[in-house]
Design a protein around this motif. Sequence first.
Motif, short mmCIF file in Angstrom:
data_model
loop_
_atom_site.label_atom_id
_atom_site.label_comp_id
_atom_site.label_asym_id
_atom_site.label_seq_id
_atom_site.Cartn_x
_atom_site.Cartn_y
_atom_site.Cartn_z
N GLY A 68 0.78 -1.23 0.00
CA GLY A 68 0.00 0.00 0.00
C GLY A 68 0.81 1.28 0.00
O GLY A 68 0.35 2.31 -0.51
N SER A 69 2.01 1.25 0.56
CA SER A 69 2.85 2.45 0.58
C SER A 69 3.64 2.64 -0.71
O SER A 69 4.27 3.68 -0.91
CB SER A 69 3.81 2.41 1.78
OG SER A 69 3.09 2.45 2.99
N LEU A 70 3.64 1.64 -1.57
CA LEU A 70 4.28 1.76 -2.90
C LEU A 70 3.23 2.28 -3.87
O LEU A 70 2.71 1.55 -4.72
CB LEU A 70 4.83 0.41 -3.36
CG LEU A 70 5.79 -0.29 -2.41
CD1 LEU A 70 6.20 -1.65 -2.98
CD2 LEU A 70 7.02 0.56 -2.15
N SER A 71 2.88 3.55 -3.75
CA SER A 71 1.70 4.06 -4.45
C SER A 71 2.00 5.29 -5.30
O SER A 71 1.12 6.12 -5.55
CB SER A 71 0.61 4.40 -3.43
OG SER A 71 1.09 5.33 -2.47
N ARG A 72 3.23 5.42 -5.75
CA ARG A 72 3.63 6.62 -6.48
C ARG A 72 3.44 6.47 -7.99
O ARG A 72 3.59 5.38 -8.54
CB ARG A 72 5.10 6.96 -6.19
CG ARG A 72 5.39 7.20 -4.72
CD ARG A 72 6.88 7.22 -4.44
NE ARG A 72 7.18 7.30 -3.01
CZ ARG A 72 7.17 6.25 -2.19
NH1 ARG A 72 6.91 5.03 -2.68
NH2 ARG A 72 7.41 6.40 -0.90
N LEU A 73 3.16 7.59 -8.62
CA LEU A 73 3.23 7.65 -10.08
C LEU A 73 4.70 7.82 -10.45
O LEU A 73 5.34 8.80 -10.05
CB LEU A 73 2.42 8.82 -10.61
CG LEU A 73 2.41 8.97 -12.13
CD1 LEU A 73 1.53 7.90 -12.77
CD2 LEU A 73 1.93 10.36 -12.54
N VAL A 74 5.25 6.89 -11.21
CA VAL A 74 6.67 6.92 -11.55
C VAL A 74 6.91 7.78 -12.78
O VAL A 74 7.82 8.62 -12.81
CB VAL A 74 7.20 5.49 -11.79
CG1 VAL A 74 8.67 5.51 -12.19
CG2 VAL A 74 7.01 4.64 -10.53
N ASP A 75 6.08 7.62 -13.80
CA ASP A 75 6.28 8.35 -15.04
C ASP A 75 5.01 8.30 -15.86
O ASP A 75 4.29 7.29 -15.86
CB ASP A 75 7.44 7.75 -15.84
CG ASP A 75 7.75 8.54 -17.10
OD1 ASP A 75 7.89 9.77 -17.00
OD2 ASP A 75 7.82 7.94 -18.18
N HIS A 76 4.72 9.40 -16.55
CA HIS A 76 3.58 9.44 -17.47
C HIS A 76 3.99 10.25 -18.68
O HIS A 76 4.38 11.42 -18.56
CB HIS A 76 2.35 10.08 -16.80
CG HIS A 76 1.15 10.15 -17.70
ND1 HIS A 76 0.16 11.12 -17.56
CD2 HIS A 76 0.78 9.39 -18.75
CE1 HIS A 76 -0.76 10.94 -18.47
NE2 HIS A 76 -0.41 9.90 -19.22
#
Length: 410
Positions: A70-78
């Motif tokens: 749940g804490s791995l919730s980042r947008l890495v790239d778009h």
Amino acid sequence: MVTRERPGTAADAVQGVVPRLVLEPATVEEAAEAMARAAAQKLVIAFVGGGTDLGLGGRPSRLDAVLRTGSLSRLVDHAPADQVVTAEAGMTLSALAEVLARHRQRLALDAPFPARATVGGVVAGNAFGPRRARFGAARDLVLGVSLVRADGTPAQGGAKVVKNVAGFDLPRLMVGSLGTLALLTRVTFRVHPLPETEATVLFPGLDAEKVRSLASAWRAAQLEPCSAVAVFASDRLDLGVSFEGFEAGVADQVARLVELGRKAGIAGERLGAPGAVAFRARHDAVREAGSLRVKLSAPPSRLSDMARSWLPPLLGELSPAAAAVYPTLGLAFASGEPASGAGLAAALRDARAAIVAAGGSLTVCEAPPAIRPTVDPWGPPPPSIDLMRALKDRFDPDRRLAPGRFVGGI
């Protein structure tokens, strides 16, 4: 780097098996470190995102620890111009949809429970919704993955560029693997533009033969619905066919479909926005409600058998009961509350035997604890079971990643 750890509780259980330890990494690096320590301690571990598919698959044969993403919730790239997005595995579908909508884009995976379902969980569980008819399943939309292997070694496969077809084997292996091969940490998807408009045509009160004939007619006419769902209404089917795109094109396809129906003696109407939302809610209730949920798969040509022979005895053991069919995909879903444990177990076994004989399958996606021991969640192993076991041995030689969850007890 220190991963947060705490004792496991009943809320962390996987099908009733409570882990003694819960790991909650905040970064991909912490996740890799946690996996390496688990390997050194020979801990049996399972991965949990939103928990929407924990009922799918078998009960873990052993479980020492759960790693929550749940804490791995980042947008890495778009990259909007390339129609590609990369997100960490714990990001929910709703959160990703909100980010993409700012650029008039979306991920065309309409899996159940979007507010809870995570990117990694959707891939690992091969979750999908009715838009699969137009856009395909996860394996068609996943371009690349980053993962952590059982021994804590990071790895990646695939690419960010839509045209690149090299390296697709690893991403496709992760689809539907239920966390038995590796921990997904990031996923790269192909995304699509948000449509200008959407429309749903409702054909109420049909029998299975009429649903199938109408589907054949719109295929012959080269219509391209984004989804087709037939929801059970007593012993009849209410068929909803949806289109999306630019208004002129949608209006044309709607008019042509209604005319195809009229020529076949099948009345249909374009629903207003409230009606379309209500119909989708009926479908969503089938996929998301009930302590028992099953998926049936068979050749689309067997739709009549699905609707008249295989589903009714099963629905008769549920109260309330609900069911929906994706007629162009040969898929059906049934859900509800068991009226009798023994009767339901027998109905599941009988339905599975008939469907398997027809070249299909029945998968138990969720079931009450009293039912689980009486019915195998997967059914007979497929012919590829030896290859599946070989892959498990290659990726997880110590069999520490969710053992017993996958097909054939893998």
